[in-house]
Design a protein around this motif. Structure first.
Motif, short mmCIF file in Angstrom:
data_model
loop_
_atom_site.label_atom_id
_atom_site.label_comp_id
_atom_site.label_asym_id
_atom_site.label_seq_id
_atom_site.Cartn_x
_atom_site.Cartn_y
_atom_site.Cartn_z
N SER A 7 0.82 -1.20 0.00
CA SER A 7 0.00 0.00 0.00
C SER A 7 0.86 1.26 0.00
N ALA A 8 1.97 1.20 0.73
CA ALA A 8 2.78 2.41 0.91
C ALA A 8 4.27 2.09 1.01
N GLY A 9 4.73 1.13 0.24
CA GLY A 9 6.14 0.83 0.21
C GLY A 9 6.60 -0.07 1.35
N ILE A 10 7.89 -0.05 1.60
CA ILE A 10 8.51 -0.95 2.58
C ILE A 10 8.45 -0.26 3.94
N LYS A 11 7.27 -0.32 4.56
CA LYS A 11 6.96 0.50 5.73
C LYS A 11 7.43 -0.09 7.06
N ASN A 12 7.73 -1.38 7.10
CA ASN A 12 8.11 -1.98 8.38
C ASN A 12 9.05 -3.15 8.16
N ALA A 13 9.56 -3.68 9.25
CA ALA A 13 10.56 -4.74 9.17
C ALA A 13 10.01 -6.01 8.53
N VAL A 126 11.64 -9.62 -9.08
CA VAL A 126 10.58 -9.26 -8.15
C VAL A 126 9.91 -7.96 -8.61
N TYR A 127 8.60 -8.01 -8.72
CA TYR A 127 7.78 -6.83 -9.00
C TYR A 127 7.34 -6.28 -7.65
N VAL A 128 7.73 -5.04 -7.34
CA VAL A 128 7.36 -4.40 -6.08
C VAL A 128 6.41 -3.25 -6.40
N GLY A 129 5.16 -3.38 -6.00
CA GLY A 129 4.18 -2.35 -6.28
C GLY A 129 3.90 -1.49 -5.06
N VAL A 130 3.65 -0.21 -5.32
CA VAL A 130 3.20 0.72 -4.28
C VAL A 130 1.87 1.31 -4.74
N SER A 131 0.81 1.10 -3.98
CA SER A 131 -0.50 1.69 -4.26
C SER A 131 -0.94 1.39 -5.69
N ALA A 132 -0.92 2.38 -6.58
CA ALA A 132 -1.33 2.15 -7.97
C ALA A 132 -0.51 1.05 -8.62
N GLY A 133 0.77 0.96 -8.25
CA GLY A 133 1.61 -0.11 -8.78
C GLY A 133 1.14 -1.48 -8.37
#
Length: 247
Positions: A7-13, A126-133
């Motif tokens: 949803s918002a990137g790599i936000k936690n461990a 690896v495909y890493v999506g954020v929100s729209a991604g």
């Protein structure tokens, strides 16, 4: 490809550990390509693209310490010979697909040729999506807009919808469109986020009812990990899986 849809990137461990596990090596030994395309339809999009690329956005991704980081701008690719960019994509360990407008992103994934290329990439990539991604990775997705979106191939359908919020009703245009087809489920990001009142639990259920596929509503502390078709939720927050609509 393997996928990590956030949803918002790599936000936690936990999400970072999932990313390292998918890469099967440290981030510092991994080469990434950053795709900022989805952000341009937003007011101030060029500045927000720079913030994301330079690691100054609120969603951690570019600044994780990659061995190398390149920019893959999808709107430029149709004017470039494939041999100039396709090998770079094939060699990348991770594609970092930024947030913004998923319909605009899905359109340029198709027009650029990236959508057709993705299924042929190395299984280690690896495909890493954020929100729209993350949204645009689905075969079919549904997104809300405050006004009709522009600069795209056109939605499959759109409808007016009203969401209830503590501040009163909010009116949105609910758009259904084709995505890249990398996963057979859909994602609603920013669950219960103060800046996204249309993504409260109650509104996400209403939203998901329009999606003809299983739908994960995830907050900013949650990600969906996909390996060899196996789906795993990685979360230090909240999420909910909605069954597909029978409509």
């Amino acid at each position: 490809m393997k996928l990590l849809l956030t949803s918002a990137g790599i936000k936690n461990a936990s999400i970072q550990d999932a990313l390292v596990g998918l890469l099967d090596k440290p981030i510092a030994e991994s080469n990434a390509l950053f795709i900022p395309t989805a952000i341009y339809p937003f007011r101030g999009g060029p500045g927000m693209a720079w913030q994301a690329i330079s690691g100054k956005a609120r969603s951690p991704l570019a600044e994780l310490g990659w061995r190398s980081l390149g920019i893959l701008e999808l709107t430029a690719l149709p004017a470039i010979e494939e041999e100039a960019w396709v090998p770079t994509v094939r060699d990348a360990d991770a594609l970092l697909v930024w947030g913004g407008d998923p319909l605009f992103l899905a359109t340029w994934m198709e027009r650029s040729g990236l959508a057709a290329l993705l299924p042929t990439l190395r299984s280690e990539a690896v495909y890493v999506g954020v929100s729209a991604g993350s949204i645009a990775a689905a075969s079919t997705f549904v997104e809300t807009y405050t006004e009709p979106p522009r600069g795209n191939n056109g939605p499959l359908k759109s409808e007016d919808i009203v969401f209830a919020t503590p501040q009163g009703d909010v009116h949105r245009l609910l758009v259904t469109a084709h995505g890249a087809g990398l996963v057979d489920f859909a994602v609603i990001p920013h669950l219960e986020h103060a800046d996204h009142p249309d993504a409260s639990f109650a509104n996400a259920e209403k939203w998901a009812a329009r999606i003809p596929a299983p739908t994960y509503a995830i907050d900013d502390e949650t990600a969906i990990k996909v390996t060899d078709g196996t789906v795993e939720v990685v979360s230090e927050g909240h999420w909910k899986l909605f069954a597909p609509s029978s409509a």
